[in-house]
Design an enzyme around this catalytic site. Structure first.
Site, PDB file in Angstrom:
ATOM      1  N   GLY A 130       0.827  -1.209   0.000  1.00  0.00           N
ATOM      2  CA  GLY A 130       0.000   0.000   0.000  1.00  0.00           C
ATOM      3  C   GLY A 130       0.853   1.247   0.000  1.00  0.00           C
ATOM      4  N   ASN A 131       0.252   2.400   0.266  1.00  0.00           N
ATOM      5  CA  ASN A 131       0.994   3.652   0.367  1.00  0.00           C
ATOM      6  C   ASN A 131       0.305   4.580   1.369  1.00  0.00           C
ATOM      7  OD1 ASN A 131      -0.936   5.469  -1.120  1.00  0.00           O
ATOM      8  ND2 ASN A 131      -0.554   3.945  -2.718  1.00  0.00           N
ATOM      9  N   HIS A 132       0.892   5.741   1.608  1.00  0.00           N
ATOM     10  CA  HIS A 132       0.434   6.604   2.705  1.00  0.00           C
ATOM     11  C   HIS A 132      -0.713   7.548   2.336  1.00  0.00           C
ATOM     12  CE1 HIS A 132       3.518   5.255   5.363  1.00  0.00           C
ATOM     13  NE2 HIS A 132       4.467   5.557   4.502  1.00  0.00           N
TER      14      HIS A 132
END
Ligand code: C5P
Length: 219
Positions: free
Chosen positions: A29-31
């Site tokens: 995933g990412n932020h």
């Protein structure tokens, strides 16, 4: 009576991150939080537009009678939802931070800890924005770009490659810009290479600038 200048306009927005399954309990995933896309959806809805918000996994809430929210998890699900709903829209804003790659074959069971190294094979996800950029009768198209070097040059190349009418550049080099913050600092770039820099503002006010620009360019 509140003014509703965008009544009868329809828009599609993507927002948030995507999660790409590694196994049943883990993901890549990412932020991204989805705050920027949500702020744009709210601004459009407050002006009377009908909004379809396709949003990746996020704890963000935010409701409006004119926002239809569709929750998705992976890039492929986001792609499918976009193509189910894009037809006939007046504007589309792609603010999602879509994972570029996903595990080739997610494991059916939780991967056990054994050897000292573990290699995951990744395959490319579809580029959702580019897939809409090549559509006939496409909506007025807004994309985002997050760059870390030669920002304007890379963003302009991206605008041309993805065929966006407007590209919103966030610089990772700017304080108060990017993921998770409540503020953002953007530069707007069009296909002809025109660019306009904006100062740091709350994501609500950045959303207003973006929607003002869309309205200006489509009326
Ligand atoms: O190529 P890059 O990821 O930098 O492009 C960013 C823009 O493209 C954003 O508007 C993002 O929402 C969109 N995008 C997409 N599908 C992808 C990758 C990016 O819609 N697979």
């Amino acid at each position: 009576l509140k003014e509703q200048p965008l009544r009868c306009k329809t828009c599609l927005i993507t927002a948030g991150p995507t999660h790409e399954a590694i196994d049943p309990v883990r993901y890549i995933g990412n932020h991204s939080t989805g705050k920027m896309g949500m702020a744009i959806a709210m601004d459009l809805a407050n002006r009377g537009a009908e909004v379809t918000l396709i949003i990746g996994p996020t704890s963000l809430t935010g409701e409006h009678d004119l926002i239809q929210r569709i929750d998705v998890t992976s890039a492929q699900e986001m792609y499918d939802a976009v193509h189910k709903h894009i037809s006939g829209k007046d504007y589309a804003v792609f603010s999602a931070a879509v994972a570029d790659y996903k595990p080739a074959i997610p494991a059916g069971q939780k991967i056990k800890k054994s050897s000292d190294t573990l290699t995951l094979e990744l395959v490319k996800n579809p580029d959702i924005l580019a897939s809409v950029g090549v559509m006939e009768n496409r909506p007025f198209l807004v994309g985002f770009a997050l760059e870390t070097e030669n920002e304007i040059e890379h963003a302009f190349a991206k605008a041309k490659k993805k065929n966006t009418d407007l590209l919103i550049l966030n610089s990772m080099n700017d304080e108060g810009a990017g993921f998770g913050t409540d503020t953002n600092k953007i530069t707007m770039i069009d296909k002809n290479g025109n660019s306009e820099k904006f100062p740091v503002k709350s994501k609500q006010l950045v959303a207003k600038d973006i929607v003002d620009e869309i309205v200006k360019r489509t009326s």
